[in-house]
Scaffold this active site. Structure first.
Site, PDB file in Angstrom:
ATOM      1  N   SER A 202     -35.530  17.633 -10.869  1.00 53.38           N
ATOM      2  CA  SER A 202     -35.585  17.622 -12.325  1.00 53.38           C
ATOM      3  C   SER A 202     -36.787  16.787 -12.790  1.00 53.38           C
ATOM      4  O   SER A 202     -37.906  17.054 -12.352  1.00 53.38           O
ATOM      5  CB  SER A 202     -34.256  17.115 -12.888  1.00 53.38           C
ATOM      6  OG  SER A 202     -34.143  17.416 -14.254  1.00 53.38           O
TER       7      SER A 202
ATOM      8  N   ASP B 283     -29.473  27.699 -12.013  1.00 53.83           N
ATOM      9  CA  ASP B 283     -30.080  26.658 -12.852  1.00 53.83           C
ATOM     10  C   ASP B 283     -30.802  27.329 -14.016  1.00 53.83           C
ATOM     11  O   ASP B 283     -31.827  27.976 -13.835  1.00 53.83           O
ATOM     12  CB  ASP B 283     -31.061  25.847 -11.994  1.00 53.83           C
ATOM     13  CG  ASP B 283     -31.724  24.701 -12.753  1.00 53.83           C
ATOM     14  OD1 ASP B 283     -31.556  24.598 -13.986  1.00 53.83           O
ATOM     15  OD2 ASP B 283     -32.422  23.899 -12.106  1.00 53.83           O
TER      16      ASP B 283
ATOM     17  N   HIS C 167     -28.039  23.371 -12.860  1.00 54.94           N
ATOM     18  CA  HIS C 167     -29.111  22.412 -12.604  1.00 54.94           C
ATOM     19  C   HIS C 167     -28.639  21.232 -11.768  1.00 54.94           C
ATOM     20  O   HIS C 167     -29.359  20.724 -10.915  1.00 54.94           O
ATOM     21  CB  HIS C 167     -29.650  21.929 -13.955  1.00 54.94           C
ATOM     22  CG  HIS C 167     -30.804  20.987 -13.845  1.00 54.94           C
ATOM     23  ND1 HIS C 167     -32.001  21.344 -13.273  1.00 54.94           N
ATOM     24  CD2 HIS C 167     -30.951  19.684 -14.220  1.00 54.94           C
ATOM     25  CE1 HIS C 167     -32.832  20.309 -13.312  1.00 54.94           C
ATOM     26  NE2 HIS C 167     -32.219  19.297 -13.877  1.00 54.94           N
TER      27      HIS C 167
END
Lengths: 413, 413
Positions: free
Chosen positions: B166, B331, B364
């Protein structure tokens, strides 16, 4: 934009519309209560609505349009608060797919709404003050019950068609399930037979944003002379993201900067998408009631036809209604899988059903926008159903390009 | 849970960690300013970090782990505020894919964070009061600059690997682009080379929720003795939805009710997903600083490697770094298309790159969870890179099932 009313004026207009709408109103007295799913009833109560076109002699050409979360009865006429055109003027009007030269169109504000149908902004007859949180929590079925009372009042037995997108589509499904004999054709668009966990989650964020605003005053903001504008704006901003697709946001805004050549290294709206969202939030608060937002989102969360009937096919058991189910490829709020679930249940119930997944990158809001395949599909379905119902053909045809001739405005859901 | 500290205690712990962290701290004096992208500099400043394992004699075995938006330096050790295990203990530790028996692992709190690295909750040396909004806005490149200063301080020239998911993955990419000679191997996971319009939009909603809270006090809440807990909780709730997939929410919560047999027709948390989100919001506010949330989300929004270098391939021009790019099928915050964009640019730059799209329905957050294919892929990549780098093999192998042996906790991003 000197001719547009200012925000406080808009808000005052909005408040007065909640109590005393410019549209037609069907009023039900103290002896005509509306029984609700929660076990309570409201009386007196009212439902505000608009009509377009003319009811024919045998009352066979009535079409009910159901609006979405923040919509209203002004489907094809100017909204008295915003001064903007009707929210579905491409779909409903003379020569449109739902042709008001041929059909008698009814559109009512939902129960729990804030445009004149009984809701939390209406006056509680017991106190003379706004209901606020003393308004019972309502469901999609309650909204449909209220609409059925209006249809009764108009002397109509069977609706030729019930049409709506998003929460409007939920009402369409509920109509077909609750009153199968009263719905000849049903067009649920960009919707689902239940609200998903993710969708409940987004609604809960919006509600928490409203309730976190101290100006919400535990719901009693009208009496307190306040307005939870910041909380409601945040709720709208979060919701608005879900109405668009990633690719349409990218196409429309990308990482473009707003009226500046470079990043400002601050927390102003550097990016166009930020400016756009803030604008969406701030304009919304002038036309919509925060408590209504709580009630109507709650009604959507509670919607679950399979739970009501034991299974989804049972909701449509032995139905004679013909269905046209429609989804959009880029809609991630009510993805095609939700529509397929409806179609599978209708197939299991041996119903007459067409299903169209329309290719569009415009996300959930596509149903409100200028998407020619949607218009041509619905025009075709409605025309076929009218033939089957024996409704006389309309007058001379309009120009073929009429479906795509209007410019997009979009944004309202 | 009588042993867990209460919320006010947690919050007090969190405040003290921002200024005087339990971890190691590299302090830079008034004569060692950190120059920032905004054109300003901060001095004195500090970076808080943890290390695991032992640096070898030729300093060739250092791995930098970069944390995500609300992460911290406690990648593989107990967080002193929450008392919870490290946020990536499955990835980093003895016998783990990033094996602390073999590598010297560094993890620092990001610039702008609130766990001891300089950020808005730190004391402004000019006033002795918390920086709040007088802290300059920082970028991902600034975070990486600060990390490079730490790596210098530790006497390390080249990092064997930089790994993160991320926002951590953004830092990995920035490291490879800014300091190509100092990164032997790079593992950007579930990330993108720029923040998308939709992602900026979600961040903007979070920031507006915080800034709408009157207890935010225009950023000066610490001095005012207040905390914008409601706004920050709403921001966290909105963000948390984006960390999960629709299908994982459906599998985990569906429309299940929370400790009740039926709907209550009210605005309490009827559904498990509502209760879960509220819990996520309320626990977050005790461990995270609201202004840090503004700064770190802003840094992500500003991230755009292609804009910095003129094009994405130019960002990796002539790179010798070997890359392992990883995405997850479900995601939707950093979808595989974002990783493909990175891979295409690396291919155009003739870089050494592996790309793996891991099949997972966990959205995610998958990168933080127990996803065996992720561990085995990264273990393989790191082991191969260590061979290429000539780092000695580790001691006796651990049981093969170690990757999947720990139970999932998840939820932190």
């Amino acid at each position: 934009m000197a001719d547009e009313p200012s925000a406080p004026t808009l808000h005052a207009l909005s408040r007065s519309q909640a109590v005393d709408p410019s549209s037609q109103v069907a009023r039900f007295g103290a002896d005509e209560p509306l029984e609700l799913d929660c076990g309570k009833a409201i009386a007196p109560w009212q439902i505000a609505y608009e009509t377009y076109g003319t009811l024919n002699a045998d009352k066979s050409n009535a079409v009910l349009i159901c609006h979405a979360l923040t919509g209203d009865q002004y489907v094809a006429s100017v909204n008295p608060v915003t001064g903007k055109p009707g929210w579905w003027e491409r779909m409903v009007g003379p020569g449109c797919p739902v042709d008001t030269d041929k059909y008698f169109v009814i559109c009512s504000n939902v129960l729990g709404g804030c445009m004149g149908t009984s809701g939390p902004a209406s006056l509680n007859p017991e106190t003379g003050e706004p209901y606020a949180l003393t308004m019972p929590v309502v469901t999609i079925r309650d909204m449909v019950r209220a609409q059925a009372r209006l249809v009764d009042r108009l002397g109509i037995d069977t609706l030729f068609a019930v049409v709506g997108g998003s929460m409007g589509g939920m009402q369409v499904l509920q109509w077909a399930a609750s009153y199968p004999e009263r719905v000849f054709a049903a067009v649920p668009i960009a919707t689902g037979a239940r609200h998903s966990s993710q969708n409940i989650a987004f609604h809960e964020v919006g509600r928490q944003a409203i309730m976190a605003d101290p100006d919400w005053c535990d719901g009693a903001y009208i009496e307190a002379g306040k307005r939870p504008v910041k909380g409601l704006a945040v709720a709208r901003m979060a919701a608005h993201i879900t109405y668009m697709s990633d690719s349409s946001l990218h196409r429309k805004f990308g990482r473009n900067l707003q009226d500046r050549d470079d990043l400002t290294f601050g927390f102003d709206a550097d990016f166009q998408i930020e400016s756009y969202l803030r604008h969406q939030g701030m304009t919304f608060v002038d036309r919509f009631d925060a408590n209504s937002y709580l009630y109507v989102t709650r009604a959507m969360d509670y919607f679950d036809l399979a739970a009501e009937f034991g299974s989804l096919p049972l909701a449509f058991h032995d139905t004679k209604t013909r269905f046209c189910v429609m989804s959009f490829t880029s809609d991630w709020l009510f993805p095609t899988s939700e529509s397929r679930m409806i179609v599978k249940a209708l197939n299991a119930a041996a119903a007459n059903v067409s299903f169209v997944e329309v290719d569009s990158d415009r996300g959930h809001d596509a149903f409100l926008l200028d998407v020619p395949e949607m218009f041509s599909t619905i025009r075709g379905f409605i025309t076929g159903a009218a033939r089957a119902r024996g409704i006389p053909a309309p007058g001379p045809a309009r120009p073929a390009a009429a479906d795509a001739a209007q410019t997009a405005t979009g944004g309202a859901d």
